[in-house]
Design an enzyme around this catalytic site. Structure first.
Site, short mmCIF file in Angstrom:
data_model
loop_
_atom_site.label_atom_id
_atom_site.label_comp_id
_atom_site.label_asym_id
_atom_site.label_seq_id
_atom_site.Cartn_x
_atom_site.Cartn_y
_atom_site.Cartn_z
N CYS A 1 0.82 -1.22 0.00
CA CYS A 1 0.00 0.00 0.00
C CYS A 1 0.85 1.27 0.00
O CYS A 1 0.58 2.21 -0.75
CB CYS A 1 -0.97 -0.01 1.18
SG CYS A 1 -0.20 0.09 2.83
N HIS B 1 -2.16 1.34 6.87
CA HIS B 1 -2.65 1.31 5.48
C HIS B 1 -2.82 2.73 4.97
O HIS B 1 -3.08 3.67 5.74
CB HIS B 1 -3.98 0.56 5.41
CG HIS B 1 -4.40 0.20 4.02
ND1 HIS B 1 -3.73 -0.73 3.25
CD2 HIS B 1 -5.43 0.65 3.24
CE1 HIS B 1 -4.33 -0.84 2.07
NE2 HIS B 1 -5.36 0.00 2.04
N HIS C 1 -6.19 1.81 -3.82
CA HIS C 1 -5.25 1.35 -2.79
C HIS C 1 -4.85 -0.09 -3.09
O HIS C 1 -5.49 -0.78 -3.88
CB HIS C 1 -5.87 1.47 -1.39
CG HIS C 1 -7.07 0.58 -1.19
ND1 HIS C 1 -7.16 -0.32 -0.15
CD2 HIS C 1 -8.24 0.43 -1.90
CE1 HIS C 1 -8.31 -0.96 -0.20
NE2 HIS C 1 -8.98 -0.53 -1.25
#
Length: 255
Positions: free
Chosen positions: A157, A209, A221
């Site tokens: 990510c 994240h 993402h």
């Protein structure tokens, strides 16, 4: 002592062993400081973001300090296609991925020590407009998730957000929790613009994240693959499973 990556994608490991966790990757043309050099492994510190780890001695070339300093001060050029290649003087090919560095790039030529290469592909040389962030992000759509990855063959990510921003001419740190220390905090989702970053934490409150905000409260993402989901005040709503997968912590603007 200083070095540069002369191969397409090289693993950067937590410990000096092929069995050790890959915590990052070094792409072609990335330069670094060699902190320690052992018989088989070197501990390095990447010039771009200060990330440290171990790299196989066979997978890089030493460079002079003068070259290192010049690379630090020169304009940055990055490969702009998902995959391309360079050719050396003997017409041998080396593949390079999107985001690879093009050291000493001039007139379709790059150089590592005395070795010159020809590169005739697309390249990015920022800064690009903020509107290009989402456009570049789309190039990674459906790339599989890979812990420590930052290439079109596998990406995590924060490697995704860092690479997209890099291709647009802006520097982010490597990990999500590090990136969250940068930028300007936004109070509400409604204030966000395409290209802003949203950060998400786990049950312990640790940011784990990050994704890139798009139009209409969408977010792109890396989760299983680089994908597009919905973003709301709770977090990320997975359009396939119809469930929330990540809890929103903060939204930040970097430009």
């Amino acid at each position: 002592m200083f070095g540069i990556c002369n191969l397409s994608i090289v693993p950067l490991r937590l410990e000096p062993s092929d069995l050790s966790e890959m915590v990052n990757q070094v792409l072609f043309g990335e330069h670094f400081t060699v902190l320690e050099q052992g018989k088989k492994w070197s501990k390095i510190k990447l010039a771009f973001d200060g990330y440290e780890g171990y790299i196989d001695n066979k997978q890089y070339r030493e460079i002079a300090e003068t070259d290192f300093r010049e690379l630090e001060e020169s304009a940055k050029h990055y490969a702009g296609d998902l995959i391309d290649f360079i050719t050396d003087n003997s017409n041998r090919l080396t593949t390079i991925p999107l985001g690879a560095h093009l050291p000493f790039f001039k007139d379709n030529s790059i150089q590592i020590n005395q070795q010159r290469y020809t590169y005739e592909g697309k390249f990015n040389a920022g800064p690009l407009p903020k509107s290009d962030i989402v456009r570049i992000a789309y190039m990674f759509l459906n790339v599989p998730y890979l812990w420590g990855g930052k290439s079109p063959f596998g990406i995590d990510c924060s490697g995704f957000t860092q690479t997209v921003y890099k291709l647009c001419g802006y520097d982010l740190l490597r990990d999500a929790k590090q990136q969250a220390t940068q930028g300007e905090v936004l109070s509400f989702i409604e204030e966000s613009e395409p290209g802003d970053l949203a950060f998400f934490d786990n049950k312990d409150g640790v940011i784990t994240h990050v994704g890139i905000i798009m139009n209409d409260y969408n977010i792109i993402h890396a989760h299983g693959k680089v994908r597009i989901d919905k973003l709301d005040h709770s977090g990320i709503y997975n359009v396939d499973t119809q469930q929330h997968t990540h809890k929103l912590r903060v939204i930040k603007r970097f430009l």
